[in-house]
Design a protein around this motif. Sequence first.
Motif, PDB file in Angstrom:
ATOM      1  N   SER A  23       0.818  -1.217   0.000  1.00 58.12           N
ATOM      2  CA  SER A  23       0.000   0.000   0.000  1.00 58.12           C
ATOM      3  C   SER A  23       0.849   1.263   0.000  1.00 58.12           C
ATOM      4  O   SER A  23       0.320   2.369  -0.094  1.00 58.12           O
ATOM      5  CB  SER A  23      -0.933   0.007   1.214  1.00 58.12           C
ATOM      6  OG  SER A  23      -0.189   0.081   2.421  1.00 58.12           O
ATOM      7  N   GLY A  24       2.163   1.116   0.129  1.00 61.22           N
ATOM      8  CA  GLY A  24       3.060   2.266   0.092  1.00 61.22           C
ATOM      9  C   GLY A  24       3.169   3.021   1.396  1.00 61.22           C
ATOM     10  O   GLY A  24       3.609   4.172   1.408  1.00 61.22           O
ATOM     11  N   SER A  25       2.794   2.393   2.503  1.00 64.79           N
ATOM     12  CA  SER A  25       2.807   3.072   3.800  1.00 64.79           C
ATOM     13  C   SER A  25       4.066   2.694   4.577  1.00 64.79           C
ATOM     14  O   SER A  25       4.112   1.671   5.265  1.00 64.79           O
ATOM     15  CB  SER A  25       1.554   2.707   4.600  1.00 64.79           C
ATOM     16  OG  SER A  25       1.567   3.329   5.863  1.00 64.79           O
ATOM     17  N   ALA A  54       7.923  -3.708  -2.949  1.00 66.02           N
ATOM     18  CA  ALA A  54       8.150  -2.261  -2.996  1.00 66.02           C
ATOM     19  C   ALA A  54       8.702  -1.835  -4.349  1.00 66.02           C
ATOM     20  O   ALA A  54       8.290  -0.816  -4.921  1.00 66.02           O
ATOM     21  CB  ALA A  54       9.106  -1.848  -1.882  1.00 66.02           C
ATOM     22  N   PHE A  57       5.933  -2.004  -7.181  1.00 63.80           N
ATOM     23  CA  PHE A  57       4.975  -0.896  -7.182  1.00 63.80           C
ATOM     24  C   PHE A  57       5.659   0.470  -7.296  1.00 63.80           C
ATOM     25  O   PHE A  57       4.984   1.497  -7.312  1.00 63.80           O
ATOM     26  CB  PHE A  57       4.116  -0.945  -5.917  1.00 63.80           C
ATOM     27  CG  PHE A  57       3.097  -2.044  -5.924  1.00 63.80           C
ATOM     28  CD1 PHE A  57       1.916  -1.918  -6.630  1.00 63.80           C
ATOM     29  CD2 PHE A  57       3.328  -3.224  -5.235  1.00 63.80           C
ATOM     30  CE1 PHE A  57       0.975  -2.940  -6.639  1.00 63.80           C
ATOM     31  CE2 PHE A  57       2.395  -4.250  -5.233  1.00 63.80           C
ATOM     32  CZ  PHE A  57       1.216  -4.108  -5.941  1.00 63.80           C
ATOM     33  N   TYR A  59       7.743   2.038  -5.155  1.00 65.22           N
ATOM     34  CA  TYR A  59       7.854   2.816  -3.917  1.00 65.22           C
ATOM     35  C   TYR A  59       9.336   2.972  -3.567  1.00 65.22           C
ATOM     36  O   TYR A  59       9.932   2.126  -2.887  1.00 65.22           O
ATOM     37  CB  TYR A  59       7.103   2.132  -2.778  1.00 65.22           C
ATOM     38  CG  TYR A  59       5.622   1.977  -3.020  1.00 65.22           C
ATOM     39  CD1 TYR A  59       4.871   3.011  -3.560  1.00 65.22           C
ATOM     40  CD2 TYR A  59       4.968   0.784  -2.711  1.00 65.22           C
ATOM     41  CE1 TYR A  59       3.504   2.871  -3.786  1.00 65.22           C
ATOM     42  CE2 TYR A  59       3.604   0.634  -2.929  1.00 65.22           C
ATOM     43  CZ  TYR A  59       2.879   1.681  -3.470  1.00 65.22           C
ATOM     44  OH  TYR A  59       1.529   1.542  -3.690  1.00 65.22           O
ATOM     45  N   ILE A  62      10.402   3.218   0.334  1.00 61.76           N
ATOM     46  CA  ILE A  62      10.305   1.939   1.042  1.00 61.76           C
ATOM     47  C   ILE A  62      11.372   0.970   0.541  1.00 61.76           C
ATOM     48  O   ILE A  62      11.989   0.234   1.327  1.00 61.76           O
ATOM     49  CB  ILE A  62       8.898   1.337   0.872  1.00 61.76           C
ATOM     50  CG1 ILE A  62       7.839   2.285   1.430  1.00 61.76           C
ATOM     51  CG2 ILE A  62       8.798  -0.021   1.551  1.00 61.76           C
ATOM     52  CD1 ILE A  62       6.415   1.793   1.246  1.00 61.76           C
TER      53      ILE A  62
END
Length: 489
Positions: A23-25, A54, A57, A59, A62
Amino acid sequence: MDEDEVALQDCNGNTAFSLAVASGSLEVAMILMQKNAQLPLFRGGQGQTPLYIAALFGYAEIAWFLYPLTKATLDQKEWIWIFFTCIHSDLYGLGLKMFEDDSALAMARDVNDDTALHILARKPLAFLQQSSESVALKLTRGLWKEILMQLPDFNVKQLIDNPTRVLFEAAEVGNFPFLVELIHSYPDLVWKVDDKNRTIFHVAVLNRHANIFNLIHEIGYAKHAIVTFKDNEDNNMLHLAATLPPQHRQNAELGGTWNLHHELVWFEAVKKIMQPSYAELKNSNGFTPQDVFTITHASLFKDGERWMKDTAKFGMLVSILITIGVFLASFHAVNGEEKILVLSHVLNVSVLVTLASSSISTLMFLSILTSNYEKMNFLYVLPFKLITGLVTLFIAMSTMMVAFNGRLFISLPHGLKWVATLTFTGTFIPVALFVLVQHYQLLSNMWDSTFVSKLLSGKGKYHAFHRKTNASLYTESHDACDGSSFHVL
């Protein structure tokens, strides 16, 4: 929640940490790691590491956080897999870091048998960074340097030609920095030809990449040999310039005239570097370059003529209306003995400039309507007339507004001068709209055409190759008159 509970997996095999990464958090992921510091090592669904998720997606933050925590646990297959995933996801910084940690990645191949160079060759946007050198270019330089150091010449050629040809993929998409980087270290690459016997310069002409084509002016006498190359259908470089570019390289926003002008600039620029005899050679279908240009651009000539005439008609209508209005107003010019002497002079001059500009504009548009729409007229004469007509029309509109508001300012009582100021502001809105809607696009087209013309003339200051390498570029065999006799990799 203890460290075992936070590491529980769902029905797909994903931990809460893996889902947080997906989710990229980063904040949630770090909170979970406070419960269990080993979470970055737990694989999720299909055995994927959080680092891979990571990278997949895109990111970057991350991925950089997880990289030092994970890299020691990765096997060779996972290591290569994540490296290529970083490049596919535009995480070039992390990809560069992985390459610095393991230079063998330069020769690694993904599931499609592509090397990192193959993937980077197809990503021209990754190299567009104005302020400083792009990370993708640094990665390309490192990969290429390692390949040249570790592999013999024959293996280098095999690597960049399989499964697809790196040079020609880059030339087709216009990846100029990538090509410069490779050729700078290996100048003989300019001699390579594809399956159709075309060099990167032929491909650049076919796809209308001016910056790549401009490199031909930097290879010295090798240029005179390369322009003689013919493809499998006996098309020389001028034949390719005479054909329409691929659909994705045609600019529908320019309009017929400017598209045709752009094509003529290309044709004439390539023709200048060709020997006169080669400009008249026929291909396997029996057509000269001029024949090919006439056939393939027939519809563009019609569109250009129609667009030019329509623009001239509407422009002439506006300029005639301005001329009539200002001509009538000139009989009521303000007397110099008025109270506001300076303003009266400005008003009279504005009327004179408006009348002159609108008359010139009318004559230019009339000249366009009566012109001969031959090929060379589209290259120089017609664009000049159109630009002159539109510029003088803009001047006429501006000075007409000045004259109108000046007369209003003089005629109003002193207490109502603010009305003239407000009117002055309001009446210039049409002029501003005219500039934004018409002249901005026109000037943009003029800039594109001027820039391309300058670049194709060899005046671009790229200097991608050292002049001292020209001797090594020009490797000829016993017959210097035949392009096929030159050494081709």
